[in-house]
Motif scaffolding. Structure first.
Motif, PDB file in Angstrom:
ATOM      1  N   ARG A  18      89.269   5.319 -61.099  1.00 28.10           N
ATOM      2  CA  ARG A  18      88.519   6.342 -61.766  1.00 28.10           C
ATOM      3  C   ARG A  18      89.345   6.691 -62.849  1.00 28.10           C
ATOM      4  O   ARG A  18      88.818   6.737 -64.016  1.00 28.10           O
ATOM      5  N   ASN A  19      90.404   7.144 -62.656  1.00 32.01           N
ATOM      6  CA  ASN A  19      91.275   7.448 -63.887  1.00 32.01           C
ATOM      7  C   ASN A  19      91.626   6.421 -65.008  1.00 32.01           C
ATOM      8  O   ASN A  19      91.628   6.874 -65.870  1.00 32.01           O
ATOM      9  N   GLU A  20      91.422   5.225 -64.441  1.00 29.96           N
ATOM     10  CA  GLU A  20      91.474   4.091 -65.343  1.00 29.96           C
ATOM     11  C   GLU A  20      90.217   3.801 -65.965  1.00 29.96           C
ATOM     12  O   GLU A  20      90.111   2.698 -66.823  1.00 29.96           O
ATOM     13  N   ASN A  21      89.099   4.574 -65.525  1.00 24.74           N
ATOM     14  CA  ASN A  21      87.669   4.185 -66.099  1.00 24.74           C
ATOM     15  C   ASN A  21      87.301   2.932 -65.778  1.00 24.74           C
ATOM     16  O   ASN A  21      86.623   2.113 -66.407  1.00 24.74           O
ATOM     17  N   LYS A  22      87.626   2.514 -64.370  1.00 24.49           N
ATOM     18  CA  LYS A  22      87.094   1.228 -63.873  1.00 24.49           C
ATOM     19  C   LYS A  22      85.963   1.209 -63.228  1.00 24.49           C
ATOM     20  O   LYS A  22      85.659   2.085 -62.379  1.00 24.49           O
ATOM     21  N   GLY A  23      84.971   0.411 -63.372  1.00 24.79           N
ATOM     22  CA  GLY A  23      83.634   0.566 -63.043  1.00 24.79           C
ATOM     23  C   GLY A  23      83.898  -0.268 -61.440  1.00 24.79           C
ATOM     24  O   GLY A  23      84.563  -1.189 -61.265  1.00 24.79           O
ATOM     25  N   ILE A  24      82.910   0.672 -60.335  1.00 21.06           N
ATOM     26  CA  ILE A  24      83.250   0.321 -59.257  1.00 21.06           C
ATOM     27  C   ILE A  24      81.905  -0.297 -58.577  1.00 21.06           C
ATOM     28  O   ILE A  24      80.834   0.258 -58.501  1.00 21.06           O
ATOM     29  N   GLY A  25      82.113  -1.527 -58.022  1.00 22.47           N
ATOM     30  CA  GLY A  25      81.054  -2.123 -57.409  1.00 22.47           C
ATOM     31  C   GLY A  25      81.067  -2.047 -55.462  1.00 22.47           C
ATOM     32  O   GLY A  25      82.319  -2.246 -55.332  1.00 22.47           O
ATOM     33  N   PHE A  26      80.073  -2.009 -54.933  1.00 18.78           N
ATOM     34  CA  PHE A  26      80.369  -1.673 -53.425  1.00 18.78           C
ATOM     35  C   PHE A  26      79.290  -2.337 -52.672  1.00 18.78           C
ATOM     36  O   PHE A  26      78.044  -2.548 -53.000  1.00 18.78           O
ATOM     37  N   VAL A  27      79.765  -3.022 -51.630  1.00 18.84           N
ATOM     38  CA  VAL A  27      78.814  -3.803 -50.673  1.00 18.84           C
ATOM     39  C   VAL A  27      79.108  -3.075 -49.363  1.00 18.84           C
ATOM     40  O   VAL A  27      80.193  -3.401 -48.593  1.00 18.84           O
ATOM     41  N   PRO A  28      78.115  -2.095 -48.716  1.00 19.84           N
ATOM     42  CA  PRO A  28      78.248  -1.641 -47.539  1.00 19.84           C
ATOM     43  C   PRO A  28      77.802  -2.742 -46.569  1.00 19.84           C
ATOM     44  O   PRO A  28      76.668  -3.368 -46.414  1.00 19.84           O
ATOM     45  N   THR A  29      78.697  -2.761 -45.422  1.00 18.33           N
ATOM     46  CA  THR A  29      78.206  -3.987 -44.410  1.00 18.33           C
ATOM     47  C   THR A  29      78.469  -3.276 -42.814  1.00 18.33           C
ATOM     48  O   THR A  29      79.412  -2.337 -42.580  1.00 18.33           O
ATOM     49  N   MET A  30      78.207  -4.060 -41.890  1.00 18.11           N
ATOM     50  CA  MET A  30      78.530  -3.580 -40.521  1.00 18.11           C
ATOM     51  C   MET A  30      79.368  -4.688 -39.966  1.00 18.11           C
ATOM     52  O   MET A  30      79.802  -4.860 -38.717  1.00 18.11           O
ATOM     53  N   GLY A  31      79.946  -5.813 -40.788  1.00 23.64           N
ATOM     54  CA  GLY A  31      81.197  -6.487 -40.636  1.00 23.64           C
ATOM     55  C   GLY A  31      80.470  -7.803 -39.907  1.00 23.64           C
ATOM     56  O   GLY A  31      79.062  -8.074 -40.168  1.00 23.64           O
ATOM     57  N   PHE A  32      81.350  -8.663 -39.370  1.00 30.67           N
ATOM     58  CA  PHE A  32      80.781  -9.806 -38.775  1.00 30.67           C
ATOM     59  C   PHE A  32      80.379 -10.941 -39.932  1.00 30.67           C
ATOM     60  O   PHE A  32      79.041 -11.272 -40.064  1.00 30.67           O
ATOM     61  N   LEU A  33      80.995 -11.095 -41.130  1.00 29.50           N
ATOM     62  CA  LEU A  33      80.486 -11.422 -42.500  1.00 29.50           C
ATOM     63  C   LEU A  33      80.178 -12.980 -42.388  1.00 29.50           C
ATOM     64  O   LEU A  33      80.856 -13.509 -41.675  1.00 29.50           O
ATOM     65  N   HIS A  34      79.127 -13.154 -42.973  1.00 27.06           N
ATOM     66  CA  HIS A  34      78.713 -14.414 -43.134  1.00 27.06           C
ATOM     67  C   HIS A  34      78.592 -14.796 -44.575  1.00 27.06           C
ATOM     68  O   HIS A  34      78.642 -14.151 -45.535  1.00 27.06           O
ATOM     69  N   GLU A  35      77.998 -15.978 -45.105  1.00 22.23           N
ATOM     70  CA  GLU A  35      77.671 -16.483 -46.262  1.00 22.23           C
ATOM     71  C   GLU A  35      76.884 -15.618 -47.038  1.00 22.23           C
ATOM     72  O   GLU A  35      77.090 -15.201 -48.491  1.00 22.23           O
ATOM     73  N   GLY A  36      76.052 -15.016 -46.585  1.00 23.41           N
ATOM     74  CA  GLY A  36      74.800 -13.955 -47.079  1.00 23.41           C
ATOM     75  C   GLY A  36      75.968 -12.888 -47.551  1.00 23.41           C
ATOM     76  O   GLY A  36      75.769 -12.304 -48.847  1.00 23.41           O
ATOM     77  N   HIS A  37      76.770 -12.283 -46.804  1.00 22.18           N
ATOM     78  CA  HIS A  37      77.277 -11.228 -47.082  1.00 22.18           C
ATOM     79  C   HIS A  37      78.388 -11.624 -48.446  1.00 22.18           C
ATOM     80  O   HIS A  37      78.748 -11.094 -49.478  1.00 22.18           O
ATOM     81  N   ALA A  38      78.991 -12.862 -48.166  1.00 30.10           N
ATOM     82  CA  ALA A  38      80.017 -13.421 -49.089  1.00 30.10           C
ATOM     83  C   ALA A  38      79.061 -13.525 -50.564  1.00 30.10           C
ATOM     84  O   ALA A  38      80.061 -13.292 -51.654  1.00 30.10           O
ATOM     85  N   SER A  39      77.926 -13.766 -50.526  1.00 27.13           N
ATOM     86  CA  SER A  39      77.214 -13.824 -51.885  1.00 27.13           C
ATOM     87  C   SER A  39      77.251 -12.487 -52.644  1.00 27.13           C
ATOM     88  O   SER A  39      77.443 -12.411 -53.758  1.00 27.13           O
ATOM     89  N   LEU A  40      77.227 -11.416 -51.636  1.00 27.10           N
ATOM     90  CA  LEU A  40      77.183  -9.980 -52.187  1.00 27.10           C
ATOM     91  C   LEU A  40      78.629  -9.743 -52.984  1.00 27.10           C
ATOM     92  O   LEU A  40      78.680  -9.127 -53.984  1.00 27.10           O
ATOM     93  N   LEU A  41      79.608 -10.120 -51.915  1.00 23.33           N
ATOM     94  CA  LEU A  41      80.873  -9.859 -52.207  1.00 23.33           C
ATOM     95  C   LEU A  41      81.336 -10.341 -53.499  1.00 23.33           C
ATOM     96  O   LEU A  41      81.858 -10.023 -54.471  1.00 23.33           O
ATOM     97  N   ARG A  42      80.924 -11.785 -53.954  1.00 22.17           N
ATOM     98  CA  ARG A  42      81.509 -12.491 -54.977  1.00 22.17           C
ATOM     99  C   ARG A  42      80.616 -11.848 -55.970  1.00 22.17           C
ATOM    100  O   ARG A  42      80.972 -11.658 -57.156  1.00 22.17           O
ATOM    101  N   GLN A  43      79.340 -11.446 -55.817  1.00 24.06           N
ATOM    102  CA  GLN A  43      78.542 -10.700 -56.971  1.00 24.06           C
ATOM    103  C   GLN A  43      79.313  -9.542 -57.676  1.00 24.06           C
ATOM    104  O   GLN A  43      79.465  -9.279 -58.729  1.00 24.06           O
ATOM    105  N   ALA A  44      79.585  -8.655 -56.487  1.00 21.29           N
ATOM    106  CA  ALA A  44      80.249  -7.442 -56.802  1.00 21.29           C
ATOM    107  C   ALA A  44      81.752  -7.536 -57.528  1.00 21.29           C
ATOM    108  O   ALA A  44      81.778  -6.983 -58.396  1.00 21.29           O
ATOM    109  N   ALA A  45      82.398  -8.609 -57.153  1.00 22.96           N
ATOM    110  CA  ALA A  45      83.560  -8.941 -57.699  1.00 22.96           C
ATOM    111  C   ALA A  45      83.559  -9.312 -59.024  1.00 22.96           C
ATOM    112  O   ALA A  45      84.228  -8.912 -60.128  1.00 22.96           O
TER     113      ALA A  45
END
Length: 294
Positions: A18-45
């Motif tokens: 935050r001190n570097e003013n970087k925007g943060i994207g967040f994906v909350p999960t319960m783990g055991f990730l699959h391609e549905g989660h992966a699509s969210l992770l790629r979008q957030a990144a």
């Protein structure tokens, strides 16, 4: 990729971002990730300077007879997937870290939780609202990403954000499906071979429902009945609910109303058990499209 297991570690790393003013994207999960989660992770990144994933199986959202202990876990695989998707930081707290004492405060969202999983899983969304609220306070993201497979959860979180003035944009993402149409879910692993074949009836019924919705004079009640009949053809299917509701309010329209008369989107939401495994799925029916065919 940074791995944090305590709130203190998380705050330290996020403070420097935050001190570097970087925007943060967040994906909350319960783990055991699959391609549905992966699509969210790629979008957030892709859409943020810093992307954060949380993995936490939240006991507050499981009822006394639900599958908390059976919920699948594979931390090593989750971390490998997160790194492959470009995630910068993963927060993996223990239950003791998140709830050092029994919480006396909870976040309760009314009305939006009255139906669907909110009705069949009492207290579930209180647990969801509470843990997501805690995570939002800890991470302070600019954007948070949720899959539309659990469309009620998206509606609940958006309502909470609106009502409590969280400074976060909720980004809903489309349902990711297997080639045969079954919505990806961490619980699919519990289906036996026959149940896995039969479970495709959910996506097929939703697809058929979108066609039935275009029939002149098709009513809310009639469409729900047709979908229930379709699902019941799968021998092991035990229907929890089939409901066509307004979205995102999740209020029930008049059962005798013609679908074509609605000017707002409707959602057809399903919850069906195959053996001990409960699956959910849904489809948004844009009524403007229905009107074009009437």
């Amino acid at each position: 990729m940074i791995i944090c297991r305590t709130k203190h570690e998380l705050k330290q790393h996020l403070s420097s971002f935050r001190n570097e003013n970087k925007g943060i994207g967040f994906v909350p999960t319960m783990g055991f990730l699959h391609e549905g989660h992966a699509s969210l992770l790629r979008q957030a990144a892709a859409e943020n300077n810093i992307s954060v994933l949380s993995i936490f199986v939240n006991p507050l959202q499981f009822g006394p007879n639900e599958d908390l202990d059976r919920y699948p876990r594979d931390e090593e695989r989750d971390l490998a997937l997160a790194e492959a998707c470009g995630i910068d930081l993963v927060f993996i707290p223990s239950v003791q870290e998140m709830y050092p004492e029994r919480p006396l405060t909870s976040v309760i969202v009314n009305q939006v939780t009255d139906r669907l999983c909110g009705a069949s899983r009492p207290g579930h969304f209180d647990g969801v609202g509470t843990v997501v609220s805690k995570l939002f306070h800890l991470v302070s993201p600019d954007r948070a990403y949720f899959g539309m497979k659990d469309a009620q959860q998206v509606a609940v979180i958006q309502q909470m954000v609106n009502d409590l003035n969280f400074s976060v944009q909720i980004v809903p993402s489309p349902i990711i499906r297997e080639p045969d149409g079954l919505a990806l879910s961490s619980r699919n692993v519990f289906l036996n071979a026959e149940q896995r074949v039969q479970a495709v009836v959910l996506s097929k019924s939703l697809e058929q429902a979108s066609k039935w919705a275009n029939e002149p004079e098709m009513t809310i009640e009639r469409l729900e009945t047709l979908v229930k009949e379709q699902i019941s053809k799968a021998g092991e299917a035990e229907i929890d609910y089939v409901e066509l509701l307004k979205y995102p309010s999740l209020q029930a329209p008049d059962a005798n109303s013609a679908i074509a008369t609605f000017s707002q989107p409707l959602i057809l939401a399903l919850a069906v058990k195959f053996g001990a495994t409960r699956l959910i799925d849904n489809r948004i029916i844009e009524t403007s499209e229905v009107n074009l065919h009437v």
